[in-house]
Motif scaffolding. Structure first.
Motif, PDB file in Angstrom:
ATOM      1  N   LEU A 313       0.833  -1.195   0.000  1.00  0.00           N
ATOM      2  CA  LEU A 313       0.000   0.000   0.000  1.00  0.00           C
ATOM      3  C   LEU A 313       0.868   1.245   0.000  1.00  0.00           C
ATOM      4  O   LEU A 313       1.876   1.332   0.706  1.00  0.00           O
ATOM      5  N   SER A 314       0.434   2.239  -0.793  1.00  0.00           N
ATOM      6  CA  SER A 314       1.139   3.522  -0.825  1.00  0.00           C
ATOM      7  C   SER A 314       0.188   4.695  -0.648  1.00  0.00           C
ATOM      8  O   SER A 314       0.620   5.834  -0.606  1.00  0.00           O
ATOM      9  N   THR A 315      -1.101   4.440  -0.544  1.00  0.00           N
ATOM     10  CA  THR A 315      -2.083   5.509  -0.360  1.00  0.00           C
ATOM     11  C   THR A 315      -3.183   4.996   0.551  1.00  0.00           C
ATOM     12  O   THR A 315      -3.424   3.789   0.643  1.00  0.00           O
ATOM     13  N   LEU A 316      -3.838   5.924   1.233  1.00  0.00           N
ATOM     14  CA  LEU A 316      -4.908   5.567   2.171  1.00  0.00           C
ATOM     15  C   LEU A 316      -6.288   5.830   1.593  1.00  0.00           C
ATOM     16  O   LEU A 316      -7.269   5.856   2.340  1.00  0.00           O
ATOM     17  N   GLU A 317      -6.390   6.037   0.321  1.00  0.00           N
ATOM     18  CA  GLU A 317      -7.699   6.262  -0.278  1.00  0.00           C
ATOM     19  C   GLU A 317      -8.558   5.021  -0.066  1.00  0.00           C
ATOM     20  O   GLU A 317      -8.148   3.901  -0.372  1.00  0.00           O
ATOM     21  N   LEU A 328      -5.539  -0.413  13.798  1.00  0.00           N
ATOM     22  CA  LEU A 328      -5.222  -0.370  12.376  1.00  0.00           C
ATOM     23  C   LEU A 328      -3.725  -0.574  12.222  1.00  0.00           C
ATOM     24  O   LEU A 328      -2.926   0.231  12.708  1.00  0.00           O
ATOM     25  N   ASP A 329      -3.346  -1.685  11.534  1.00  0.00           N
ATOM     26  CA  ASP A 329      -1.929  -2.018  11.350  1.00  0.00           C
ATOM     27  C   ASP A 329      -1.579  -1.838   9.881  1.00  0.00           C
ATOM     28  O   ASP A 329      -2.028  -2.586   9.009  1.00  0.00           O
ATOM     29  N   LEU A 330      -0.773  -0.800   9.584  1.00  0.00           N
ATOM     30  CA  LEU A 330      -0.317  -0.513   8.221  1.00  0.00           C
ATOM     31  C   LEU A 330       1.201  -0.617   8.151  1.00  0.00           C
ATOM     32  O   LEU A 330       1.841   0.033   7.309  1.00  0.00           O
ATOM     33  N   SER A 331       1.793  -1.411   9.011  1.00  0.00           N
ATOM     34  CA  SER A 331       3.252  -1.529   9.049  1.00  0.00           C
ATOM     35  C   SER A 331       3.773  -2.228   7.802  1.00  0.00           C
ATOM     36  O   SER A 331       3.089  -3.075   7.194  1.00  0.00           O
ATOM     37  N   PHE A 332       4.995  -1.860   7.446  1.00  0.00           N
ATOM     38  CA  PHE A 332       5.730  -2.510   6.362  1.00  0.00           C
ATOM     39  C   PHE A 332       4.941  -2.498   5.053  1.00  0.00           C
ATOM     40  O   PHE A 332       4.617  -3.520   4.464  1.00  0.00           O
ATOM     41  N   ASN A 333       4.585  -1.282   4.636  1.00  0.00           N
ATOM     42  CA  ASN A 333       3.998  -1.023   3.328  1.00  0.00           C
ATOM     43  C   ASN A 333       4.887  -0.025   2.618  1.00  0.00           C
ATOM     44  O   ASN A 333       6.093   0.100   2.947  1.00  0.00           O
ATOM     45  N   ASP A 334       4.325   0.704   1.636  1.00  0.00           N
ATOM     46  CA  ASP A 334       5.140   1.635   0.841  1.00  0.00           C
ATOM     47  C   ASP A 334       4.672   3.070   1.002  1.00  0.00           C
ATOM     48  O   ASP A 334       4.742   3.869   0.069  1.00  0.00           O
TER      49      ASP A 334
END
Length: 1716
Positions: A313-317, A328-334
């Motif tokens: 993931l690179s955007t939160l749209e 909310l876990d968004l670790s280790f994305n782009d």
């Protein structure tokens, strides 16, 4: 936290991934899947856990004890391409730190986690589930390390779980299990191995969990629900064990250890208030998701737990839909930077994980109101600038590029902050800066508690430093912070200042509760620019929290000062200052205070003022502004004082209010208003004073004018009025008479307020005129008053006298001569009085009304009094004159007391009332005597009736029946004269009365079985045998006699229940005369009696263990459920309730005590009777009996305490015999050891406990117990034997010690215990000064020889005990020996250089012995040399020396105090080992004094002409005698000195003559023997005019013409030898000076002296009088003047000299600094 779903792993078949646990970091969303090795079979079960609940009651501080995270292997379902076969790859987590190894320690988490629950079926369950294994995840922390089993249903064990993790309860192994964790291990797929950490609990890091300071621990876990198969940890192989250990060692070397990795504490995640389920959870970890808008993601608003780590993931749209998400876990994305705005819709978000991305800025991260945990580790952040997060508790930002604190957000709830591995760590005192930015809520910094020194350092910075840090201020030292932050703020504000102005100061005083707190904003004008408009400042105060944040405006706080309130305590204040130039407002600047401190509770006056015009008669009011400083405002104490000219203030009596009305006494005085604040609690503050100017007199006036006296011819009248207006002077008075024809008034008399009315004034009115004049001659408005018409003189009587005999009842007459016309019907009124001297009508008592008759018959009331006649002469026309009074020559006499008649009236029968009456004559009756008598015969003396003595009435009683009654009266006059007694005899005997009953009633309770009595009142002679009859009346009204009920009492029977009872009585007199029959009122109805117990007794034996009951008899209606209570009686009248049953079993507690039974009868209708109680005899004990005896397992030197159970009364001292058995006997054979001791060896142990010795090892211990009661009775013996032989104790050694054999040789020894000693090991250790203990190589025998390396160290002997079976014990160290030193330093002697003379310097020099060893020791080991100087005691002729406290150097300067005494120097040398030599001494001869000298001479004073100056210096040269001082003046620029006559003291009070001069003091030191030293001088700066005087003088010089009111000394002209002052006006202008005598109404002003300023004109002052001055025009014209004060004298003198300056050599303008 939730029910885990089954998930297929990505590992290759045949491999199990083992990952190490990190003690400092926990992966927040999901624990890494790994396993650890253990030596015991373990049961691993999957449980469904609820969210962690944090309770302050379960606070724990888990310090160094941390446990590893349990891991489970991944299923072999995924491809093998994702896992390397043997590489120990580090698993990355959301905090950005690597996993690390921990030491196995035992810990207990929460109270619920300490329960031990075994599950017998767990092993079988695991075996059945092995073929179905797919994946099992372990919890982040196990509950208690010492447990060996766990139950699937145990839902209360404490677990630390990351959000969304799948938890597996893993039981711990044995305490001796070796623990190691490894990264990855390849094993055979047929034999998967699952293990758990035996004594480890994961300690998560600050990057992922909440603060330990918050005291949150997990306390609740939901009931587990098994949804994935259970695993068994009981399978193990030796090859796997060796592989695991090897890989663990390899991985351990690769781990990055932190200093606190072994000391990490439990850190809890903020709680998430949710019970997770599949409907609210989404787990897409590692699915390579690129966008959230992809179909199939199933994002819905109901999701609360979303795990999207390890994606692309690179955007939160699309994240906006997650409005209810909490984790909310968004670790280790782009993610790379901005674009966090979509999170604004996630208002419920509590935990956010952004670790392991490429984020460069958090500026777009919105404010999340519920966010408590934020991890942004392993990114590329350069700062932490973001929106404020009000509830954030943990911020993990490790491993970024943060290099500045600029933009640091406002985080009021932050408790943990981690910024490891960032460039900003190079910043000094970063921790202190963090404390400033966050505030007092911060508890942890970089995974450890805050350092005390950093916390203390943070407090030294100004409060606004945190604001400056956020704006980019460079952190500096605290001593430079105040100036540095101010320059930083000024640099920010400089473009916003009004043009031409600079900010010099912006600060706030330290605020205290309810005390004045002022702000200080100083703008200075730039000298290079000119500004026309004036700069004004506007203020607004704000109050914030404990840190400089969340400020809100304080209403109405817009002034320069603010009074902090009670609710402001602990909060920070802020002031915004808005500069206004002209009509333009500029941006505000601000200042921030320190937190508001509590007040001192002591009030103080801030300001004091007096309001009102200072004019006589006005009311002035004192007003105090008080700072209450936290106390309750109360009423202060006010008082007024009056201060007259040149005197001290005096308290004004009664002037204790804030308001005060000025009176005449206040004129020409100054008032002092004194106010002392007092709180309601009674605390007083310091009193404050306020002086007023002098009170002026009011203009003269007069009020309340009146004429005193009767307006009658011949009388003297007086005019009076109330004067007001200062002191009254020669006021004017005038009398005028009215002209009947014209009505005008003509003057008759002047100058006097009195006037005698004459015949000419009759028929006319008189006018009085009052002209008020004060003491200074000022006239007020005249006031006049007109009287009534003057009346002619009235008639008058003279020669008045009383004629007649002055005796009681005699007739007397008054006579007199009347003048003033013909007498008419004159009036006479008679009075009596007790005095022969008249005082008007005072004390007169009227005997008659005013009438024409002049005669009167003397009444009885006049006896003993003087007669007074009031004679009012009357003319025929009715005009009356002044009354005349005449008093009799003597008092009226009286007659002797006597009776003129005596009689008795009334009926002579029983109960009759006899009344006596008599007639008294002979003056005023006193207390006459009355007596009543009873007579058997008329002629015989009677018997006195004492009850009615002194009474005139007698009620005939029964005793008088048949007797005569007589009454005797003895008259007594009020003066005590007694007359003859007189007796009156009754005419008939007393008759008895008819018999009758006055009252009759029934008395008693109308209850069955109760006895009723008759209560009657008989009258009529002696009562005989009266007749009674009792009646019974039914409810329907029928009445019947009760047979046989003819007595005065009757007992109710059951027949009377429900009936009414009455009784009749016929009174009979003793002579059988009958009276009327009386029937009493009915009473009833009769009610049944109460339930009653007549007898109660115990049933049973009163012996311990027996059951007892009771037998009771009942009456009182139908029996109901009676009550029984059993009690055990205690000592001191206490008792204990035991039972309410019908029986009781006696126990041991009852032995020796009594049992009480309380029986309460109860009727069937619920009526309760009176309780009856019985008490048993003392309870006897049962026979002694041993119920149980158990001997536990035994070990050498461990005390054996057998378990036994006794019955049979109080146990006494039983008999115990211990036996040693080679073989264990069965229970049936134990009793035979007492009769067949063949195989028994008795042990010398006859107590209950026994401590096995070495001989007992390997054999069994048996105990024979003979139970014995306290009274000595014994029961049957009981024998028990241990289950196993006695075990040997572990080898230990005690009393290990190292002894010194000789110089440099030591020997070690100790006491061995624990079986037979084998080849024990010995070691020697060296302990340095820092406490570090190092092993000495090669020193392994019991003796040791010291080497050079041992100097300044201590030796320790180590002893490792080894048992004969090669079992080794623990190393035991001896205590350290004494410190080993070389030879001590020595001093041969001490020498002194210099002379023993005052002010000379003596120096001590030590002499070293000339030996090679000492020279070597001095050169190598000398540390310092200490000196101490002593001075001999004067009283003991130098034999005793006292130390000089501050003289500790090798040199000493001889002082004045040392003269005549002997000095001694003591020297002590210390080597580097801390050893000191013996003191050596050197002495001087007697000290001689030096030449007198004065040093550092200076003059102290403020520099004004009204100040006091003092000269002082440092004298030396023996004892100072009468040194000489002379004060002089020195003109500026002139070398000449002008001596000031008479000023030879150390102080000098300057005056107006010193203005412009320098004061010079010449000090000549003189010793007491007369020896003089060199004189020394000191001078001041030019003396300036006192500022208040200077201001006034400048004003008057600018006017050019002024006048002063002065007093002129005229004594030399009028009265030599006396001082006479007259009022004058001193007129001064630019040309001349003039003294003028003011004019009056009768004279014109005149000039006493006039002159110009041409020399020899000058003004002189008097040093002996500070109010006087002399103006000298020439040798013939001079005048002495006096003014009110020294201040006014100085103003006059300086004004004259200023106007006369053109004739002076030095311009006074230059002296006064007046611009010309």
């Amino acid at each position: 936290m939730e029910d885990p779903d089954e998930e297929h792993t990505r590992d290759s078949p045949g491999e199990v991934l083992l990952e190490s646990s990190n003690p400092s970091h926990v992966t927040p969303p999901e624990t890494p899947k790994s396993v650890t090795k253990t030596k015991k079979p373990l049961a691993i079960e999957t449980a469904r856990f609820a969210r962690p609940t944090f309770s302050s009651r379960n606070k724990m501080d888990l310090k160094s004890d941390s446990a590893s995270v349990s891991s489970a292997s991944k299923s072999p379902a995924a491809g093998s391409a994702r896992i390397s076969s043997s590489a120990a790859a580090s698993r990355r987590n959301s905090t950005g730190s690597l996993s690390q190894k921990t030491s196995p320690t035992q810990n207990s988490v929460g109270s619920a986690g300490g329960k031990k629950v075994s599950s017998p079926a767990s092993s079988e369950t695991v075996r059945r589930s092995l073929p179905e294994i797919r994946r099992a995840s372990l919890p982040a922390a196990t509950s208690k390390s010492a447990e060996t089993r766990t139950n699937v249903s145990d839902a209360k064990k404490t677990t630390l779980d990351s959000p969304g993790s799948r938890n597996v309860r893993t039981p711990a192994g044995s305490d001796g299990t070796k623990q190691e964790t490894i990264k990855r291990v390849a094993v055979k797929p047929a034999v998967p191995v699952f293990s758990s950490s035996s004594r480890r609990i994961a300690s998560p890091s600050l990057d992922s969990v909440g603060s330990s300071g918050t005291g949150k621990v997990v306390s609740k876990i939901s009931s587990p629900s098994i949804r994935s198969p259970s695993l068994s940890g009981g399978l193990r192989t030796s090859s796997l064990a060796s592989s695991v250990e090897k890989n663990a060692r390899l991985s351990g070397r690769k781990k990055t250890m932190t200093p606190d990795s072994k000391d990490s504490k439990f850190m809890m995640l903020p709680q998430v208030e949710i019970k997770a389920s599949d409907e609210v959870r989404l787990d897409l970890r590692g699915h390579r998701v690129r966008t959230l808008n992809t179909s199939g993601l199933n994002l819905s608003p109901n999701l609360e737990f979303v795990y999207l780590r390890d994606n692309l993931l690179s955007t939160l749209e699309g994240i906006e839909i997650l409005s209810r998400v909490k984790v909310l876990d968004l670790s280790f994305n782009d993610f790379k930077g901005p674009g966090f705005e979509p999170l604004e819709n996630c208002k419920a978000l509590q935990q956010l994980y952004l670790a392991g991305n490429q984020i460069t800025s958090l500026a777009s991260l919105p404010q999340l109101p519920n966010l408590e945990f934020l991890s942004v580790a392993q990114n590329k952040l350069k700062s932490l600038a973001m929106a404020s997060q009000p509830r954030l508790q943990v911020l993990a930002a490790s491993r970024n590029k943060i290099s500045t604190l600029k933009g640091f957000p406002h985080l009021p709830s932050l408790e943990h902050l981690r910024v490891e591995e960032n460039p900003i760590l190079k910043m000094p005192h970063l921790e202190a800066a963090s404390i400033l930015l966050v505030g007092p809520m911060l508890k942890k910094f970089n995974d450890r508690d805050l350092l005390r020194e950093e916390m203390a350092l943070a407090k030294r910075y100004p409060v606004h430093a945190s604001l400056c840090l956020r704006d980019g201020w460079e952190f500096c030292r605290p001593d430079q912070a105040a100036e540095s932050t101010f320059r930083f703020l000024v640099e920010q504000w400089k473009d916003k200042f009004p043009p031409g102005y600079l900010l010099k100061e912006a600060s706030i005083d330290k605020p205290f509760e309810e005390d004045v707190c002022a702000c200080h904003f100083t703008f200075v004008q730039d000298s290079t620019l000119s500004v026309d408009s004036q700069l004004n400042l506007k203020y607004q105060w704000f109050v914030g929290g404990r840190t400089p944040s969340n400020f809100y405006a304080i209403p109405d706080a817009t002034g320069e000062v603010y009074w902090p309130r009670n609710e402001d305590i602990g909060k920070v204040l802020k002031v915004e200052c808005i500069p206004i130039l002209g009509e333009t407002e500029y941006p505000p600047v601000f200042a921030i205070s320190s937190p508001v401190s509590p007040g001192t509770k002591i009030p103080k006056v801030v300001s004091l003022e007096v309001q009102g015009e200072l004019l006589e008669g006005n009311t002035i009011r004192g007003h105090a502004k008080v700072a209450w400083c936290g106390g309750t405002p109360g009423k202060g104490v006010a008082s007024w004082l009056r201060r007259r000219w040149n005197s001290s203030p005096v308290v004004i009596a009664g002037a204790e209010d804030e308001a005060y009305q000025l009176s005449l006494d206040d004129v020409d005085t100054s008032l002092v208003f004194m106010y002392t604040p007092v709180t309601e609690e009674g605390v007083k503050g310091e009193p404050q004073y306020k002086y007023t100017d002098f009170i002026k007199a009011a203009p003269p006036s007069v009020s309340n004018l009146r004429i005193i006296g009767t307006i009658v011819e011949g009388n003297t009248i007086k005019g009076v009025g109330d004067y007001f207006g200062g002191k009254e002077g020669p006021s004017k008075f005038e009398w005028q008479r009215e002209n009947k024809e014209t009505g005008d008034f003509t003057s008759m008399s002047r100058g006097t307020p009195e006037y005698v009315l004459t015949k000419e004034d009759v028929g006319r009115r008189i006018s009085f005129i009052y002209v008020p004049i004060n003491f200074e001659g000022q006239e007020g408005e005249p006031v006049s008053l007109v009287s009534q018409i003057v009346k002619p003189a009235p008639p008058k009587v003279t020669n008045v006298k009383i004629i007649g005999d002055l005796r009681e009842n005699s007739k007397v007459t008054v006579m007199g001569i009347v003048t003033g016309g013909t007498e008419g019907s004159s009036k006479v009124q008679w009075f009596k009085t007790t005095s022969s001297i008249l005082d008007g009508e005072n004390g007169l008592e009227a005997l008659s009304s005013s009438k024409i008759a002049k005669a009167i018959r003397i009444p009885l009331g006049a006896v003993g009094h003087y007669l007074v006649a009031k004679y009012i002469p009357m003319t025929p026309d009715g005009e009356s004159g002044e009354p005349a009074y005449v008093v009799s020559g003597r008092a009226v006499e009286d007659l002797p007391p006597s009776l003129n008649f005596l009689s008795i009236t009334g009926e002579y029968s029983e109960g009759g009332l006899l009344t006596a009456s008599y007639g008294y004559i002979g003056g005023h009756e006193g207390k006459s005597l009355y007596s009543w008598y009873l007579h058997e015969v008329e002629t015989e003396p009677g018997i006195l009736i004492s009850e009615v003595s002194g009474l005139l009435q007698y009620r005939i009683t029964k005793d008088a029946i048949g007797k005569f009654v007589s009454f005797q009266c003895t008259p007594v006059r009020d003066d005590g004269i007694v007359g003859d007694p007189r007796t009156f005899m009754g005419q008939e005997r007393v008759r008895p009365g008819s018999p009758r009953l006055l009252s009759l009633q029934v008395i008693g309770n109308l209850i069955e079985g109760t006895t009723l009595n008759v209560e009657k009142n008989y009258w009529g002679g002696d009562e005989g045998e009266s007749i009674f009859q009792w009646f019974r009346t039914s409810p329907d009204g029928s009445q019947c006699e009760i047979e046989g009920a003819t007595a005065a009492s009757y007992t109710l029977s059951v027949d009377e229940i429900g009936y009414f009872i009455s009784v009749s009585c016929e009174p009979i007199r003793s002579d059988w005369a009958h009276g009327p029959i009386i029937l009493s009122e009915q009473v009833g109805p009769v009610i049944p009696g109460p339930p009653t117990c007549h007898s109660l007794e115990f049933l049973g034996s009163m012996i311990e263990g027996q059951r007892i009951s009771f037998i009771a008899s009942y009456c009182g209606g139908e029996r109901g459920e009676c009550l029984y209570e059993w009690f055990r009686l205690k000592d001191k009248d206490g008792k204990e309730r035991l039972s309410t049953e019908e029986f009781i079993d006696l126990s041991f507690d009852d032995v020796g005590r009594h049992i009480e039974l309380v029986y309460t009868p109860v009727r069937s209708d619920g009526a309760v009777g009176k309780p009856v109680s019985i008490t048993s005899e003392t309870i006897a004990p049962a026979d002694p009996l041993g119920l149980n005896l158990i001997v536990s397992d035994c070990c050498e030197n461990e005390e054996v305490v057998p378990q036994k159970k006794y019955f049979g009364g109080l146990e006494g001292k039983g008999e115990y015999i211990w036996f040693r058995l080679k073989n264990k006997l069965h229970e049936s054979d134990l009793m035979d050891i007492l009769t067949d001791p063949e195989d028994v060896t008795p042990i010398c142990g006859k107590t209950l406990t026994y401590n096995p010795v070495l001989e007992d090892v390997g054999e069994y211990l048996a105990l024979c117990w003979l139970p014995t009661r306290a009274d000595g009775k014994q029961g049957k013996p009981l024998v028990a034997i241990s289950n196993s032989p006695v075990n040997p104790a572990p080898p230990v050694v005690a009393n290990v010690q190292a002894k010194k054999l000789s110089m440099g040789v030591y020997s070690g020894d100790g006491e061995y215990f624990g079986g037979y000693e084998g080849p024990s090991l010995f070691r020697w250790y060296r302990e340095d000064s820092e406490g570090t203990i190092l092993h000495i190589n090669g020193a392994n025998t019991k003796t040791y020889k010291v080497t050079d390396s041992d100097y300044n160290c201590r030796l320790l002997f180590g002893y490792i005990p080894v048992r004969s079976d090669s079992v080794a014990g623990e190393l035991k160290l001896s205590g350290p020996t004494e410190i080993i030193f070389p030879e001590e330093l020595q001093v041969e002697m001490l020498a002194l250089t210099g002379k023993a003379i005052e002010r000379d310097v003596l120096t001590a020099v030590e002499v070293v012995p000339k030996s090679e060893m000492q020279e070597h020791v001095w050169s190598k080991y000398k540390k310092n040399v200490k000196y101490q100087w002593f001075c001999s005691s004067e009283a003991e002729n130098g034999e005793h020396f006292e130390p000089l406290a501050s003289q500790t150097s090798c040199s000493y300067k001889v002082r004045l105090q040392d003269v005549g005494r002997t000095l001694r120097c003591e020297c002590v040398v210390t080597d580097i080992f801390g050893r000191s030599t013996k003191p050596v001494y050197a002495e001087t001869p007697t000290v001689l004094p030096g030449t007198p000298r004065i040093d550092k001479l200076e003059i102290e004073g403020r520099g004004f002409h009204t100040n006091l100056y003092a000269v002082h210096g440092i004298y030396s040269g023996g004892k100072e005698g009468k040194s000489k001082i002379q004060w002089l003046r020195s003109m500026i620029g002139s070398p000449d000195l002008i001596s000031i006559q008479g000023e030879t003291g150390p102080t000098y009070e300057a005056n107006v003559d010193d203005v412009g001069y320098r004061l010079v003091a010449i000090y000549t030191p003189v010793r007491e023997d007369g020896t003089e030293g060199q004189p020394v001088s000191a001078s001041t700066e030019p003396i300036a005019v006192e500022p208040d005087v200077l201001t006034e003088v400048k004003q008057k010089l600018e006017l050019g013409a002024v006048k002063f009111e002065v007093l002129c000394d005229r004594s030399t002209k009028k009265a030599p030898g006396t001082v006479i002052f007259e009022r004058r006006i001193l007129e001064i202008n630019r040309k001349r000076v003039k003294v003028v005598k003011p004019g009056t109404k009768t004279s014109f002003p005149s000039t006493d002296i006039r002159g110009s300023y041409v020399p020899p004109f000058h003004v002189e002052t008097f040093r002996n009088s500070q109010q006087r001055l002399r103006i000298v025009v020439d040798s013939e014209n001079e005048v002495d003047l006096m003014v009110q004060s020294k201040h006014l004298r100085d103003v006059v003198v300086l004004t004259i000299r200023g106007l006369a300056q053109r004739f002076n050599s030095t311009s006074l303008n230059s002296l006064l600094k007046i611009e010309t």
